[in-house]
Design a protein around this motif. Structure first.
Motif, PDB file in Angstrom:
ATOM      1  N   UNK A   1       0.662  -1.113  -0.068  1.00 13.39           N
ATOM      2  CA  UNK A   1      -0.083  -0.088  -0.081  1.00 13.39           C
ATOM      3  C   UNK A   1       0.751   1.289   0.155  1.00 13.39           C
ATOM      4  N   UNK A   2       1.910   1.176  -0.771  1.00 15.44           N
ATOM      5  CA  UNK A   2       2.762   2.428  -0.925  1.00 15.44           C
ATOM      6  C   UNK A   2       1.794   3.773  -1.321  1.00 15.44           C
ATOM      7  N   UNK A   3       0.881   3.643  -2.172  1.00 15.79           N
ATOM      8  CA  UNK A   3       0.193   4.770  -2.595  1.00 15.79           C
ATOM      9  C   UNK A   3      -0.419   5.659  -1.481  1.00 15.79           C
ATOM     10  N   UNK A   4      -0.672   4.937  -0.304  1.00 16.80           N
ATOM     11  CA  UNK A   4      -1.255   5.599   0.820  1.00 16.80           C
ATOM     12  C   UNK A   4      -0.479   6.306   1.846  1.00 16.80           C
ATOM     13  N   UNK A   5       0.748   6.506   1.573  1.00 22.45           N
ATOM     14  CA  UNK A   5       1.790   7.212   2.400  1.00 22.45           C
ATOM     15  C   UNK A   5       2.042   8.262   1.942  1.00 22.45           C
TER      16      UNK A   5
END
Lengths: 203, 67
Positions: free
Chosen positions: A142-146
């Protein structure tokens, strides 16, 4: 700005780091590598085996105090960094007395209660010092959420949603991303308001 | 009324609302929060009496464990 110019500015800067666990140890190491002048590091805990999945310590350091061991590890990375270690549990009074002369403060606690304490304390007692907190970095993927959010002098790095739980442990990759985001924001703040402003932009 | 909540414009179907009522209205369920109205910190025990008016800048931050 080239690295020599960056180092020259950082040499005069002082960063406070509240907690020397996953966020704090990695953020401190990143700032030490690029030549920060002084780190004020605070932690009361000892190194446990379970910490090694994300914290910057070694197997031969188990049982030692984090704050003094981090000081030692940083010495081997960059001996020019001045370290001011404090082996104490931070409360509002200590946050003010220990960090009041810092240019930036990094929040690197694990407990939500402690995050609330330092945000409320810095906001009311040290409102002119930028505070960079880590909020939500458990689990994996879930890289996009950081991301990062700014509210005045408060900067929040993380996914702002994933709390630690039995089946959502804190792990090196995501904790490391957030720790380095905090270091990166600190660097940006420290290099801003200097003579070479052309490379930075207001966020 | 129109307020700014966490840097975003938000329409609230009330003329006056306390920050505690706003937390319930928005279904913010996290136990630990940091709340601000117009850059003033609102501590937990003040939330029931701290009123939000049209045009106010409100921040509601969720405290999330991990580090």
């Amino acid at each position: 700005m080239n690295f020599a110019e960056i180092k020259k500015i950082l040499k005069c800067k002082k960063v406070g780091i509240a907690g020397c666990g996953g966020l704090g140890s990695n953020c401190a190491v990143a700032l030490a590598r690029i030549g920060i002048g002084k780190l004020v590091i605070v932690d009361f805990d000892v190194i446990e085996k379970s910490n090694l999945n994300r914290q910057h310590y070694y197997t031969n350091q188990l049982g030692q105090k984090k704050v003094f061991t981090l000081e030692e590890n940083i010495f081997f990375i960059n001996p020019h960094v001045k370290i001011e270690p404090h082996d104490v549990k931070l409360g509002p009074k200590e946050v003010v007395s220990i960090f009041k002369k810092c240019d930036v403060i990094i929040e690197a606690f694990d407990l939500a209660e402690m995050k609330q304490m330092i945000i409320e304390t810095v906001m009311t007692e040290l409102p002119d010092i930028p505070l960079i907190v880590g909020m939500g970095m458990a689990g994996y993927g879930d890289n996009e959420s950081i991301k990062m959010e700014q509210h005045g002098n408060l900067f929040i790095c993380g996914d702002m949603k994933t709390a630690i739980a039995e089946d959502i442990p804190p792990l090196a990759p995501r904790v490391g991303i957030v720790a380095h985001m905090q270091a990166n924001k600190a660097l940006e703040i420290l290099l801003k308001n200097t003579k070479n402003e052309n490379h930075t932009k207001q966020s | 009324m129109k307020i700014t909540l966490n840097n975003r414009e938000e329409n609230i179907e009330r003329d006056l609302i306390t920050i505690q009522e706003l937390i319930e209205y928005k279904n913010f369920t996290f136990k630990l929060l940091v709340t601000k109205i117009n850059d003033r910190l609102i501590k937990k025990d003040e939330r029931k009496t701290a009123n939000i008016k049209d045009g106010d800048k409100v921040v509601v931050l969720h405290m999330i464990s991990g580090g």
